[in-house]
Design a protein around this motif. Structure first.
Motif, PDB file in Angstrom:
ATOM      1  N   GLU A  81       4.057  10.825  -1.636  1.00 21.25           N
ATOM      2  CA  GLU A  81       3.689   9.426  -1.574  1.00 21.25           C
ATOM      3  C   GLU A  81       4.421   8.810  -0.387  1.00 21.25           C
ATOM      4  OE1 GLU A  81       4.309   7.249  -5.173  1.00 21.25           O
ATOM      5  OE2 GLU A  81       2.793   8.404  -6.250  1.00 21.25           O
ATOM      6  N   ILE A  82       3.686   8.048   0.402  1.00 19.52           N
ATOM      7  CA  ILE A  82       4.263   7.412   1.577  1.00 19.52           C
ATOM      8  C   ILE A  82       4.040   5.905   1.456  1.00 19.52           C
ATOM      9  CG2 ILE A  82       4.216   7.250   4.092  1.00 19.52           C
ATOM     10  CD1 ILE A  82       3.039  10.148   4.022  1.00 19.52           C
ATOM     11  N   LEU A 110       0.828  -1.196   0.000  1.00 20.58           N
ATOM     12  CA  LEU A 110       0.000   0.000   0.000  1.00 20.58           C
ATOM     13  C   LEU A 110       0.866   1.251   0.000  1.00 20.58           C
ATOM     14  CD1 LEU A 110      -2.888   1.174   0.236  1.00 20.58           C
ATOM     15  CD2 LEU A 110      -2.607   1.052   2.712  1.00 20.58           C
ATOM     16  N   VAL A 111       0.464   2.223  -0.807  1.00 23.17           N
ATOM     17  CA  VAL A 111       1.127   3.525  -0.857  1.00 23.17           C
ATOM     18  C   VAL A 111       0.062   4.576  -0.598  1.00 23.17           C
ATOM     19  CG1 VAL A 111       2.428   5.164  -2.274  1.00 23.17           C
ATOM     20  CG2 VAL A 111       2.794   2.694  -2.569  1.00 23.17           C
ATOM     21  N   LEU A 112       0.311   5.447   0.371  1.00 19.66           N
ATOM     22  CA  LEU A 112      -0.605   6.539   0.673  1.00 19.66           C
ATOM     23  C   LEU A 112      -0.132   7.799  -0.038  1.00 19.66           C
ATOM     24  CD1 LEU A 112      -0.948   6.112   4.546  1.00 19.66           C
ATOM     25  CD2 LEU A 112      -2.362   5.094   2.754  1.00 19.66           C
ATOM     26  N   ILE A 113      -1.063   8.606  -0.475  1.00 27.33           N
ATOM     27  CA  ILE A 113      -0.748   9.939  -0.959  1.00 27.33           C
ATOM     28  C   ILE A 113      -1.324  10.869   0.106  1.00 27.33           C
ATOM     29  CG2 ILE A 113      -1.078  11.681  -2.730  1.00 27.33           C
ATOM     30  CD1 ILE A 113      -1.337   8.014  -3.583  1.00 27.33           C
ATOM     31  N   ALA A 114      -0.432  11.563   0.809  1.00 27.46           N
ATOM     32  CA  ALA A 114      -0.839  12.385   1.947  1.00 27.46           C
ATOM     33  C   ALA A 114      -0.248  13.776   1.830  1.00 27.46           C
ATOM     34  CB  ALA A 114      -0.385  11.738   3.255  1.00 27.46           C
ATOM     35  N   ALA A 157      -5.446   9.986  -1.040  1.00 23.52           N
ATOM     36  CA  ALA A 157      -5.613   8.877  -1.971  1.00 23.52           C
ATOM     37  C   ALA A 157      -4.728   7.715  -1.533  1.00 23.52           C
ATOM     38  CB  ALA A 157      -5.243   9.308  -3.385  1.00 23.52           C
ATOM     39  N   THR A 158      -5.005   6.564  -2.108  1.00 18.05           N
ATOM     40  CA  THR A 158      -4.173   5.381  -1.892  1.00 18.05           C
ATOM     41  C   THR A 158      -3.921   4.729  -3.244  1.00 18.05           C
ATOM     42  OG1 THR A 158      -6.078   3.917  -1.572  1.00 18.05           O
ATOM     43  CG2 THR A 158      -5.134   4.931   0.404  1.00 18.05           C
ATOM     44  N   LYS A 159      -2.878   3.921  -3.291  1.00 23.30           N
ATOM     45  CA  LYS A 159      -2.646   3.088  -4.464  1.00 23.30           C
ATOM     46  C   LYS A 159      -1.911   1.836  -4.011  1.00 23.30           C
ATOM     47  CE  LYS A 159       1.740   4.938  -6.217  1.00 23.30           C
ATOM     48  NZ  LYS A 159       2.393   5.566  -7.381  1.00 23.30           N
ATOM     49  N   SER A 207      -6.730  -7.689  -3.235  1.00 24.65           N
ATOM     50  CA  SER A 207      -6.665  -7.757  -1.773  1.00 24.65           C
ATOM     51  C   SER A 207      -6.169  -6.445  -1.185  1.00 24.65           C
ATOM     52  CB  SER A 207      -5.749  -8.897  -1.324  1.00 24.65           C
ATOM     53  OG  SER A 207      -6.228 -10.126  -1.775  1.00 24.65           O
ATOM     54  N   CYS A 208      -5.173  -5.855  -1.833  1.00 24.01           N
ATOM     55  CA  CYS A 208      -4.619  -4.584  -1.368  1.00 24.01           C
ATOM     56  C   CYS A 208      -5.691  -3.492  -1.389  1.00 24.01           C
ATOM     57  CB  CYS A 208      -3.423  -4.195  -2.229  1.00 24.01           C
ATOM     58  SG  CYS A 208      -2.667  -2.618  -1.778  1.00 24.01           S
ATOM     59  N   VAL A 209      -6.402  -3.400  -2.501  1.00 22.37           N
ATOM     60  CA  VAL A 209      -7.460  -2.396  -2.617  1.00 22.37           C
ATOM     61  C   VAL A 209      -8.533  -2.632  -1.561  1.00 22.37           C
ATOM     62  CG1 VAL A 209      -9.310  -1.544  -4.124  1.00 22.37           C
ATOM     63  CG2 VAL A 209      -7.022  -1.928  -5.049  1.00 22.37           C
ATOM     64  N   GLY A 210      -8.826  -3.887  -1.267  1.00 18.79           N
ATOM     65  CA  GLY A 210      -9.843  -4.219  -0.271  1.00 18.79           C
ATOM     66  C   GLY A 210      -9.491  -3.775   1.141  1.00 18.79           C
ATOM     67  N   THR A 211      -8.202  -3.707   1.463  1.00 21.83           N
ATOM     68  CA  THR A 211      -7.783  -3.305   2.805  1.00 21.83           C
ATOM     69  C   THR A 211      -7.296  -1.856   2.872  1.00 21.83           C
ATOM     70  OG1 THR A 211      -5.518  -4.100   2.463  1.00 21.83           O
ATOM     71  CG2 THR A 211      -7.099  -5.668   3.406  1.00 21.83           C
ATOM     72  N   ALA A 212      -7.205  -1.201   1.724  1.00 22.74           N
ATOM     73  CA  ALA A 212      -6.607   0.140   1.663  1.00 22.74           C
ATOM     74  C   ALA A 212      -7.321   1.159   2.543  1.00 22.74           C
ATOM     75  CB  ALA A 212      -6.557   0.638   0.221  1.00 22.74           C
ATOM     76  N   LYS A 213      -8.643   1.174   2.528  1.00 23.64           N
ATOM     77  CA  LYS A 213      -9.378   2.178   3.303  1.00 23.64           C
ATOM     78  C   LYS A 213      -9.105   2.032   4.798  1.00 23.64           C
ATOM     79  CE  LYS A 213     -13.851   4.150   4.295  1.00 23.64           C
ATOM     80  NZ  LYS A 213     -15.293   4.106   4.118  1.00 23.64           N
ATOM     81  N   ALA A 214      -9.231   0.826   5.316  1.00 25.49           N
ATOM     82  CA  ALA A 214      -9.006   0.603   6.745  1.00 25.49           C
ATOM     83  C   ALA A 214      -7.570   0.924   7.143  1.00 25.49           C
ATOM     84  CB  ALA A 214      -9.349  -0.834   7.109  1.00 25.49           C
ATOM     85  N   LYS A 215      -6.608   0.507   6.330  1.00 24.56           N
ATOM     86  CA  LYS A 215      -5.199   0.759   6.653  1.00 24.56           C
ATOM     87  C   LYS A 215      -4.870   2.245   6.572  1.00 24.56           C
ATOM     88  CE  LYS A 215      -3.948  -3.442   7.481  1.00 24.56           C
ATOM     89  NZ  LYS A 215      -3.510  -3.876   8.806  1.00 24.56           N
ATOM     90  N   SER A 216      -5.454   2.953   5.591  1.00 27.88           N
ATOM     91  CA  SER A 216      -5.174   4.392   5.482  1.00 27.88           C
ATOM     92  C   SER A 216      -5.813   5.148   6.639  1.00 27.88           C
ATOM     93  CB  SER A 216      -5.641   4.952   4.142  1.00 27.88           C
ATOM     94  OG  SER A 216      -7.043   4.914   4.020  1.00 27.88           O
ATOM     95  N   GLU A 217      -6.992   4.730   7.071  1.00 27.43           N
ATOM     96  CA  GLU A 217      -7.628   5.369   8.232  1.00 27.43           C
ATOM     97  C   GLU A 217      -6.831   5.116   9.503  1.00 27.43           C
ATOM     98  OE1 GLU A 217     -11.624   3.828   8.109  1.00 27.43           O
ATOM     99  OE2 GLU A 217     -12.254   5.292   6.597  1.00 27.43           O
ATOM    100  N   GLU A 218      -6.297   3.919   9.634  1.00 26.01           N
ATOM    101  CA  GLU A 218      -5.451   3.597  10.796  1.00 26.01           C
ATOM    102  C   GLU A 218      -4.208   4.483  10.804  1.00 26.01           C
ATOM    103  OE1 GLU A 218      -2.684  -0.150  12.143  1.00 26.01           O
ATOM    104  OE2 GLU A 218      -4.579  -0.604  11.146  1.00 26.01           O
ATOM    105  N   TRP A 219      -3.556   4.618   9.648  1.00 29.58           N
ATOM    106  CA  TRP A 219      -2.365   5.459   9.550  1.00 29.58           C
ATOM    107  C   TRP A 219      -2.728   6.905   9.851  1.00 29.58           C
ATOM    108  CZ3 TRP A 219      -0.578   9.682   6.924  1.00 29.58           C
ATOM    109  CH2 TRP A 219       0.787   9.895   6.926  1.00 29.58           C
ATOM    110  N   GLN A 220      -3.841   7.383   9.276  1.00 32.75           N
ATOM    111  CA  GLN A 220      -4.290   8.767   9.464  1.00 32.75           C
ATOM    112  C   GLN A 220      -4.506   9.069  10.947  1.00 32.75           C
ATOM    113  OE1 GLN A 220      -5.473  11.478   6.893  1.00 32.75           O
ATOM    114  NE2 GLN A 220      -4.711  12.293   8.800  1.00 32.75           N
ATOM    115  N   SER A 221      -5.060   8.135  11.686  1.00 38.97           N
ATOM    116  CA  SER A 221      -5.332   8.362  13.114  1.00 38.97           C
ATOM    117  C   SER A 221      -4.054   8.557  13.925  1.00 38.97           C
ATOM    118  CB  SER A 221      -6.147   7.207  13.694  1.00 38.97           C
ATOM    119  OG  SER A 221      -5.365   6.043  13.814  1.00 38.97           O
TER     120      SER A 221
END
Length: 75
Positions: free
Chosen positions: A20-21, A5-9, A56-58, A33-47
């Protein structure tokens, strides 16, 4: 081939620069599978990084994005 997973922050305050992180520790067997977990993982990182805003994520094949150290944890 594994993907990660790569975050754009962006910084939440001026100068609002974006980057890009890569999160090489968040790997999946495939892009679906990556796309399926991207939202939860990005929210966890954001918190944990309140000074950034994830816009965004990719998902990238392992080795496509050079691993970089994520920003230091906000206190």
């Amino acid at each position: 081939m594994a993907v990660h997973l790569v975050l754009i922050a962006c910084l939440a305050a001026p100068p609002n620069t974006c980057q890009e992180i890569p999160l090489p520790e968040v790997t999946s067997e495939d892009v679906v599978s990556c796309v399926g977990t991207a939202k939860a993982k990005s929210e966890e990182w954001q918190s944990k990084h309140n000074d950034y805003l994830v816009i965004a994520t990719k998902c990238a094949k392992t080795g496509e994005a050079a691993p970089a150290s994520p920003p230091a944890k906000s206190e």
